[in-house]
Design a protein around this motif. Sequence first.
Motif, PDB file in Angstrom:
ATOM      1  N   GLU A   7      10.163  46.249  70.173  1.00  0.00           N
ATOM      2  CA  GLU A   7       9.461  46.758  70.508  1.00  0.00           C
ATOM      3  C   GLU A   7       8.825  47.919  69.231  1.00  0.00           C
ATOM      4  N   GLN A   8       9.577  48.359  68.653  1.00  0.00           N
ATOM      5  CA  GLN A   8       9.947  48.982  68.038  1.00  0.00           C
ATOM      6  C   GLN A   8       9.321  48.951  66.241  1.00  0.00           C
ATOM      7  N   GLN A   9       9.801  47.075  66.491  1.00  0.00           N
ATOM      8  CA  GLN A   9       8.682  46.503  65.104  1.00  0.00           C
ATOM      9  C   GLN A   9       7.234  45.694  64.897  1.00  0.00           C
ATOM     10  N   CYS A  10       7.000  45.342  66.593  1.00  0.00           N
ATOM     11  CA  CYS A  10       6.422  45.326  66.720  1.00  0.00           C
ATOM     12  C   CYS A  10       5.085  46.475  66.578  1.00  0.00           C
ATOM     13  N   ARG A  11       5.706  47.771  67.551  1.00  0.00           N
ATOM     14  CA  ARG A  11       4.503  48.453  67.042  1.00  0.00           C
ATOM     15  C   ARG A  11       4.141  48.862  65.574  1.00  0.00           C
ATOM     16  N   TYR A  12       5.021  48.724  64.702  1.00  0.00           N
ATOM     17  CA  TYR A  12       4.775  48.929  63.617  1.00  0.00           C
ATOM     18  C   TYR A  12       4.008  47.639  62.845  1.00  0.00           C
ATOM     19  N   ALA A  13       3.694  46.907  63.639  1.00  0.00           N
ATOM     20  CA  ALA A  13       2.810  45.457  62.984  1.00  0.00           C
ATOM     21  C   ALA A  13       1.664  46.150  63.043  1.00  0.00           C
ATOM     22  N   MET A  14       2.001  46.687  64.601  1.00  0.00           N
ATOM     23  CA  MET A  14      -0.209  46.910  65.511  1.00  0.00           C
ATOM     24  C   MET A  14      -0.348  48.558  64.855  1.00  0.00           C
ATOM     25  N   HIS A  16      -0.632  49.003  61.563  1.00  0.00           N
ATOM     26  CA  HIS A  16      -0.169  48.908  60.272  1.00  0.00           C
ATOM     27  C   HIS A  16      -0.676  48.131  59.634  1.00  0.00           C
ATOM     28  N   GLY A  17      -0.736  46.954  60.898  1.00  0.00           N
ATOM     29  CA  GLY A  17      -1.573  45.674  60.183  1.00  0.00           C
ATOM     30  C   GLY A  17      -1.154  44.214  60.148  1.00  0.00           C
ATOM     31  N   GLU A  18       0.473  44.488  59.554  1.00  0.00           N
ATOM     32  CA  GLU A  18       1.421  43.549  59.645  1.00  0.00           C
ATOM     33  C   GLU A  18       3.271  44.162  59.931  1.00  0.00           C
ATOM     34  N   PHE A  19       3.847  43.300  59.663  1.00  0.00           N
ATOM     35  CA  PHE A  19       5.428  43.775  59.879  1.00  0.00           C
ATOM     36  C   PHE A  19       5.725  44.085  58.911  1.00  0.00           C
ATOM     37  N   ASP A  20       6.846  44.790  59.259  1.00  0.00           N
ATOM     38  CA  ASP A  20       7.179  45.695  57.852  1.00  0.00           C
ATOM     39  C   ASP A  20       8.211  45.017  57.310  1.00  0.00           C
ATOM     40  N   SER A  21       8.082  45.245  55.819  1.00  0.00           N
ATOM     41  CA  SER A  21       8.592  44.602  54.896  1.00  0.00           C
ATOM     42  C   SER A  21      10.241  44.483  55.441  1.00  0.00           C
ATOM     43  N   GLU A  22      10.800  45.073  56.144  1.00  0.00           N
ATOM     44  CA  GLU A  22      12.194  44.831  57.324  1.00  0.00           C
ATOM     45  C   GLU A  22      12.539  43.046  57.148  1.00  0.00           C
ATOM     46  N   ILE A  23      11.502  42.923  58.047  1.00  0.00           N
ATOM     47  CA  ILE A  23      11.428  41.930  58.351  1.00  0.00           C
ATOM     48  C   ILE A  23      11.027  40.533  57.451  1.00  0.00           C
ATOM     49  N   LEU A  24       9.768  40.799  57.043  1.00  0.00           N
ATOM     50  CA  LEU A  24       8.615  39.928  55.986  1.00  0.00           C
ATOM     51  C   LEU A  24       9.883  39.761  54.474  1.00  0.00           C
ATOM     52  N   LEU A  25      11.005  40.386  54.849  1.00  0.00           N
ATOM     53  CA  LEU A  25      12.233  40.463  53.256  1.00  0.00           C
ATOM     54  C   LEU A  25      13.634  40.318  53.808  1.00  0.00           C
ATOM     55  N   SER A  26      13.612  39.732  55.147  1.00  0.00           N
ATOM     56  CA  SER A  26      15.001  39.438  55.690  1.00  0.00           C
ATOM     57  C   SER A  26      16.135  38.364  55.974  1.00  0.00           C
ATOM     58  N   ALA A  27      14.779  37.379  53.955  1.00  0.00           N
ATOM     59  CA  ALA A  27      15.229  36.332  54.335  1.00  0.00           C
ATOM     60  C   ALA A  27      14.510  35.952  53.279  1.00  0.00           C
ATOM     61  N   VAL A  30      10.373  33.728  55.988  1.00  0.00           N
ATOM     62  CA  VAL A  30      10.910  34.010  57.256  1.00  0.00           C
ATOM     63  C   VAL A  30       9.673  33.462  58.120  1.00  0.00           C
ATOM     64  N   ALA A  31       9.547  33.238  59.359  1.00  0.00           N
ATOM     65  CA  ALA A  31       8.706  32.782  60.167  1.00  0.00           C
ATOM     66  C   ALA A  31       8.320  33.791  61.587  1.00  0.00           C
ATOM     67  N   ILE A  32       7.353  34.262  61.558  1.00  0.00           N
ATOM     68  CA  ILE A  32       6.953  35.051  63.519  1.00  0.00           C
ATOM     69  C   ILE A  32       6.027  34.690  64.288  1.00  0.00           C
ATOM     70  N   VAL A  33       6.796  34.275  64.984  1.00  0.00           N
ATOM     71  CA  VAL A  33       6.493  33.429  65.737  1.00  0.00           C
ATOM     72  C   VAL A  33       5.673  34.274  67.290  1.00  0.00           C
ATOM     73  N   LEU A  34       4.723  33.906  67.319  1.00  0.00           N
ATOM     74  CA  LEU A  34       4.343  35.136  68.797  1.00  0.00           C
ATOM     75  C   LEU A  34       3.535  34.188  69.763  1.00  0.00           C
ATOM     76  N   THR A  35       4.129  34.462  71.176  1.00  0.00           N
ATOM     77  CA  THR A  35       3.791  33.479  71.791  1.00  0.00           C
ATOM     78  C   THR A  35       4.034  33.724  73.625  1.00  0.00           C
ATOM     79  N   PHE A  83      -3.750  43.017  69.891  1.00  0.00           N
ATOM     80  CA  PHE A  83      -3.846  43.084  68.660  1.00  0.00           C
ATOM     81  C   PHE A  83      -4.008  41.776  67.978  1.00  0.00           C
ATOM     82  N   LYS A  84      -3.191  41.483  68.332  1.00  0.00           N
ATOM     83  CA  LYS A  84      -2.751  39.734  67.912  1.00  0.00           C
ATOM     84  C   LYS A  84      -4.088  39.170  67.439  1.00  0.00           C
ATOM     85  N   GLU A  85      -4.708  39.062  68.672  1.00  0.00           N
ATOM     86  CA  GLU A  85      -6.096  38.500  69.008  1.00  0.00           C
ATOM     87  C   GLU A  85      -7.401  38.837  67.846  1.00  0.00           C
TER      88      GLU A  85
END
Length: 121
Positions: A7-14, A16-27, A30-35, A83-85
Amino acid sequence: MVVVLTEQQCRYAMDHGEFDSEILLSAPRVAIVLTQSWCPQWMRMRTYLQNVESLVHSENHLNTMIFYLEYDTVPWFETFMEFKENIFNNREIPYVRYYKNGKLTGESNYVSLEGFVSRLR
């Protein structure tokens, strides 16, 4: 590695309009699937995602992180879907965002295993 977004990671995205660099630079990749959990195409993707990491490694690529969220299962479902839509401008599921070295390199909806791996390259 396949990991559920928090939830914290998703709230950050909501916020800031994008996911945190902690996620984006974790490898390097990176792929993020929202479903949503009920989606038949997501069920097929979820089955093959467990094999993606070994396939990517066998092709001499660097490691990959895959994050996902079945947002219909969380209490903040409506807020996240909006947010996603509206921010990511995608109303279909599953929705996938691909990153390389922290930079967005592409987006898709359902793709086959081969298409998914191709987009990670």
